[in-house]
Design a protein around this motif. Structure first.
Motif, mmCIF file in Angstrom:
data_model
loop_
_atom_site.group_PDB
_atom_site.id
_atom_site.type_symbol
_atom_site.label_atom_id
_atom_site.label_comp_id
_atom_site.label_asym_id
_atom_site.label_seq_id
_atom_site.Cartn_x
_atom_site.Cartn_y
_atom_site.Cartn_z
ATOM 1 N N MET A 99 7.948 -61.421 30.247
ATOM 2 C CA MET A 99 8.563 -61.502 28.944
ATOM 3 C C MET A 99 9.415 -60.257 28.717
ATOM 4 N N LYS A 100 10.618 -60.461 28.223
ATOM 5 C CA LYS A 100 11.518 -59.339 27.988
ATOM 6 C C LYS A 100 11.661 -59.116 26.481
ATOM 7 N N PHE A 101 11.384 -57.886 26.025
ATOM 8 C CA PHE A 101 11.560 -57.535 24.620
ATOM 9 C C PHE A 101 13.047 -57.597 24.280
ATOM 10 N N LEU A 102 13.384 -58.267 23.167
ATOM 11 C CA LEU A 102 14.774 -58.376 22.741
ATOM 12 C C LEU A 102 15.088 -57.468 21.553
ATOM 13 N N THR A 103 14.305 -57.608 20.486
ATOM 14 C CA THR A 103 14.592 -56.837 19.283
ATOM 15 C C THR A 103 13.394 -56.830 18.338
ATOM 16 N N SER A 104 13.413 -55.853 17.465
ATOM 17 C CA SER A 104 12.401 -55.747 16.422
ATOM 18 C C SER A 104 13.107 -55.908 15.085
ATOM 19 N N GLY A 105 12.772 -56.974 14.371
ATOM 20 C CA GLY A 105 13.389 -57.233 13.070
ATOM 21 C C GLY A 105 12.579 -56.635 11.943
ATOM 22 N N VAL B 76 10.407 -58.139 9.993
ATOM 23 C CA VAL B 76 9.007 -58.574 9.957
ATOM 24 C C VAL B 76 8.510 -59.204 11.256
ATOM 25 N N LYS B 77 9.401 -59.388 12.237
ATOM 26 C CA LYS B 77 8.925 -59.954 13.502
ATOM 27 C C LYS B 77 9.669 -59.344 14.675
ATOM 28 N N ASP B 78 9.017 -59.435 15.841
ATOM 29 C CA ASP B 78 9.599 -58.967 17.091
ATOM 30 C C ASP B 78 9.928 -60.199 17.932
ATOM 31 N N LEU B 79 11.005 -60.112 18.715
ATOM 32 C CA LEU B 79 11.446 -61.234 19.532
ATOM 33 C C LEU B 79 11.411 -60.873 21.001
ATOM 34 N N TYR B 80 10.932 -61.833 21.796
ATOM 35 C CA TYR B 80 10.845 -61.673 23.245
ATOM 36 C C TYR B 80 11.461 -62.895 23.913
ATOM 37 N N ASP B 81 12.151 -62.675 25.028
ATOM 38 C CA ASP B 81 12.678 -63.756 25.841
ATOM 39 C C ASP B 81 11.586 -64.150 26.826
ATOM 40 N N MET B 82 11.222 -65.424 26.836
ATOM 41 C CA MET B 82 10.145 -65.904 27.696
ATOM 42 C C MET B 82 10.632 -66.189 29.119
ATOM 43 N N GLY B 83 11.941 -66.013 29.367
ATOM 44 C CA GLY B 83 12.454 -66.200 30.712
ATOM 45 C C GLY B 83 12.900 -67.607 31.015
ATOM 46 N N ASP B 84 12.778 -68.517 30.095
ATOM 47 C CA ASP B 84 13.265 -69.881 30.291
ATOM 48 C C ASP B 84 14.157 -70.215 29.099
ATOM 49 N N ASP B 85 13.994 -71.367 28.529
ATOM 50 C CA ASP B 85 14.808 -71.725 27.370
ATOM 51 C C ASP B 85 14.064 -71.487 26.059
ATOM 52 N N THR B 86 13.079 -70.564 26.094
ATOM 53 C CA THR B 86 12.291 -70.292 24.898
ATOM 54 C C THR B 86 12.232 -68.802 24.569
ATOM 55 N N LEU B 87 11.897 -68.547 23.311
ATOM 56 C CA LEU B 87 11.676 -67.198 22.791
ATOM 57 C C LEU B 87 10.277 -67.136 22.209
ATOM 58 N N LEU B 88 9.726 -65.951 22.146
ATOM 59 C CA LEU B 88 8.453 -65.724 21.480
ATOM 60 C C LEU B 88 8.735 -64.901 20.230
ATOM 61 N N PHE B 89 8.293 -65.410 19.071
ATOM 62 C CA PHE B 89 8.372 -64.674 17.814
ATOM 63 C C PHE B 89 6.992 -64.093 17.553
#
Length: 181
Positions: free
Chosen positions: A1-7, A9-22
């Motif tokens: 999982m690659k960290f993308l940004t910290s907003g 109230v939530k942090d976003l991660y790229d799951m490496g496919d066509d999805t993100l983790l909030f």
């Protein structure tokens, strides 16, 4: 999982496919300001609310599944650079903007602080570090959306607010306003 940004109230991660983790945090923000103090368990509550609404509302969305108590997985999608805010009560930034003449309210609107509006108002903002209130002409001038997209966003946002507000009312709560991204 690659960290993308910290907003706010939530942090976003790229799951490496066509999805993100909030990842929902316990951070607090209001009026685009992050507070130093957290609210314990806030991330868990936000995560459960998100899952509930994504499953409850009759509209296609990016929700895939809840991953943990504070995390959901969503599909990657192209985001329109506009936040769809719907206001059901005369409160918050709507009050000060109305007093400055920046917002026009329908005739016979009760301008008592926190009064329920006759009809929900679509009150969008830009999607940026510091959200800027906009109207249809400004959104079109800034090329944020097309006229057709704006009309769809306005109608759909108000329809969703009405459904969510009715569910909240039936549970003994009010939904003062709503921000959809």
């Amino acid at each position: 999982m690659k960290f993308l940004t910290s907003g706010k109230v939530k942090d976003l991660y790229d799951m490496g496919d066509d999805t993100l983790l909030f990842k929902f945090s316990d951070r607090v923000s209001a009026y685009d300001v992050k507070f130093n103090e957290n609210i314990p368990q806030k991330g868990k509550v936000l995560c459960k609310f998100a899952e509930f609404w994504f499953n409850e509302l009759p509209i296609a969305n990016h929700f895939v599944k809840r991953y943990s108590d504070t995390e959901i997985i969503v599909k990657k999608m192209k985001m329109l650079p506009i936040e769809c805010v719907v206001r059901g009560y005369f409160y918050g930034s709507l009050v000060s903007r109305w007093k400055k003449g920046e917002v026009t309210l329908p005739e016979n609107t009760d301008t008592t602080l926190a009064a329920k509006l006759l009809e929900p108002i679509f009150d969008p903002t830009t999607k940026s570090e510091h959200d800027i209130p906009i109207n249809k002409s400004k959104a079109l001038e800034m090329n944020l959306v097309t006229a057709e997209q704006y009309a769809w966003l306005e109608k759909t946002s108000i329809d969703l607010y009405k459904k969510m507000s009715a569910l909240a009312d039936n549970a003994g709560f009010i939904l003062a306003d709503l921000k959809l991204e």
